[in-house]
Design a protein around this motif. Structure first.
Motif, mmCIF file in Angstrom:
data_model
loop_
_atom_site.group_PDB
_atom_site.id
_atom_site.type_symbol
_atom_site.label_atom_id
_atom_site.label_comp_id
_atom_site.label_asym_id
_atom_site.label_seq_id
_atom_site.Cartn_x
_atom_site.Cartn_y
_atom_site.Cartn_z
ATOM 1 N N ALA A 65 -12.882 -21.665 -56.678
ATOM 2 C CA ALA A 65 -13.277 -21.630 -55.168
ATOM 3 C C ALA A 65 -14.182 -22.922 -54.703
ATOM 4 O O ALA A 65 -15.227 -22.667 -54.204
ATOM 5 C CB ALA A 65 -14.128 -20.381 -54.783
ATOM 6 N N ASP A 89 -8.771 -23.588 -55.441
ATOM 7 C CA ASP A 89 -9.212 -22.831 -54.320
ATOM 8 C C ASP A 89 -7.997 -22.429 -53.552
ATOM 9 O O ASP A 89 -6.838 -23.059 -53.784
ATOM 10 C CB ASP A 89 -9.919 -23.927 -53.154
ATOM 11 C CG ASP A 89 -10.718 -23.168 -52.194
ATOM 12 O OD1 ASP A 89 -11.934 -23.151 -52.294
ATOM 13 O OD2 ASP A 89 -10.210 -22.468 -51.308
ATOM 14 N N GLY A 132 -18.043 -17.903 -53.790
ATOM 15 C CA GLY A 132 -16.662 -17.750 -53.541
ATOM 16 C C GLY A 132 -16.523 -16.529 -53.907
ATOM 17 O O GLY A 132 -15.590 -15.599 -53.301
#
Ligand SMILES: C[S@@+](CC[C@H](N)C(=O)[O-])C[C@H]1O[C@@H](n2cnc3c(N)ncnc32)[C@H](O)[C@@H]1O
Length: 285
Positions: A65, A89, A132
């Motif tokens: 992330a 990501d 994240g």
């Protein structure tokens, strides 16, 4: 970062994820405004995360992330020329910002779901996940993947937000949006969904990680004016910015009205001052 990378040759671990990869709206459309709102906040927590994860010269680091690269760029500086940093990501627009910020430095970026990592077991010395994990549909699945790709003794370092009242910078906006979007309450509150330190430590241990510790950490974030704050999310920053922009004009005005009155509590001499709490989670494979 234009094309998803299929992962290293011989990789047998990439599954075919079923269902949504990120809860609620993605970060795609708000990527370029992200740094003005959440990025400035995220970056204050990065040094403590990297210290806790023991990121040293020569380390092989995966930042899951990675977003616009807050943690990865600092990790890159710390690992030096003998180490490597890879960021993954779901959002190509977020990673394009990271690529631009890396400006030629050796930051490798790949489109990948953090719950299904494309590396063999024991590939990294450290896995970072800065702000994240709470958006993963299955954070436990993500943590198990983090452990799998770590060498024995390697470190997971993750930051998540604390409760809505302890993260007022986003909390006031969440509350104002919730009034207009009651059906989206769960989506809006995903941001704070891992705010229980004991449960987070238990999740780390369930994923097979050892010596788990979760430490509340507070940082002060300052906006020069209410307009600077409002301007940042009105530009569409992050998930909240996108939800706001999707509202009809009248609801947008109502959100702004509610927000400005809630922000009064944080005003000091014309500036906005927020003390925000993150939980810093560290554990070993
Ligand atoms: C709040 S941003 C944090 C970005 C960056 N780490 C930082 O600290 O600024 C959350 C990021 O998580 C990413 N994300 C959400 N779910 C994900 C998943 N399942 N796999 C990989 N990335 C994911 C989003 O695309 C977004 O870039």
């Amino acid at each position: 970062v234009d094309r998803p990378d299929p992962g290293p040759p011989g990789d047998v671990t990439r599954g075919d994820p079923v269902g949504p990869l990120c809860g609620g709206p993605s970060f795609d459309a708000g990527a370029t405004a992200y740094d003005r709102f959440m990025g400035r906040c995220s970056r204050l927590f990065v040094p403590a995360l990297l210290d806790a994860a023991g990121i040293r010269p020569g380390a092989r680091v995966l930042d899951v992330a990675v977003g616009t690269g807050e943690a990865a760029l600092e990790a890159l500086r710390r690992v030096g020329s003998s180490g490597c940093v890879i960021g993954v990501d779901l959002s190509l627009p977020m990673m394009r910002v990271a690529a631009a910020r890396a400006a030629g430095r050796r930051l490798r970026l790949l489109a990948m779901d953090g719950q299904w990592l494309g590396w063999r077991d024991a590939s990294f010395d450290a896995v970072l996940c800065q702000l994240g994990l709470m958006f993963f549909p299955d954070p436990g699945r993500g943590l198990a993947e983090f452990r799998r790709v770590l060498r024995p003794g390697g470190v997971v370092g993750a930051t998540v937000w604390s409760t809505i009242d302890r993260m007022p910078l986003a909390g006031v906006l969440c509350t104002a949006l919730e009034r207009r979007l009651p059906a989206q309450r769960d989506t809006l509150r995903l941001t704070y969904s891992l705010a229980d330190a004991d449960r987070l430590a238990a999740a780390l241990e369930r994923a097979g990680l050892r010596e788990a510790s979760v430490t509340p950490t507070t940082r002060r974030v300052v906006f020069e004016s209410v307009d600077e704050y409002v301007g940042a999310f009105e530009a569409g920053a992050g998930r909240y910015g996108q939800l706001y922009l999707g509202l009809p004009e009248e609801d947008r005005r109502a959100v702004l009205r509610d927000l400005r009155s809630a922000l009064a509590r944080f005003e000091r001499a014309g500036r906005l001052v927020f003390d925000v709490e993150g939980l810093l989670a560290v554990a070993r494979a």
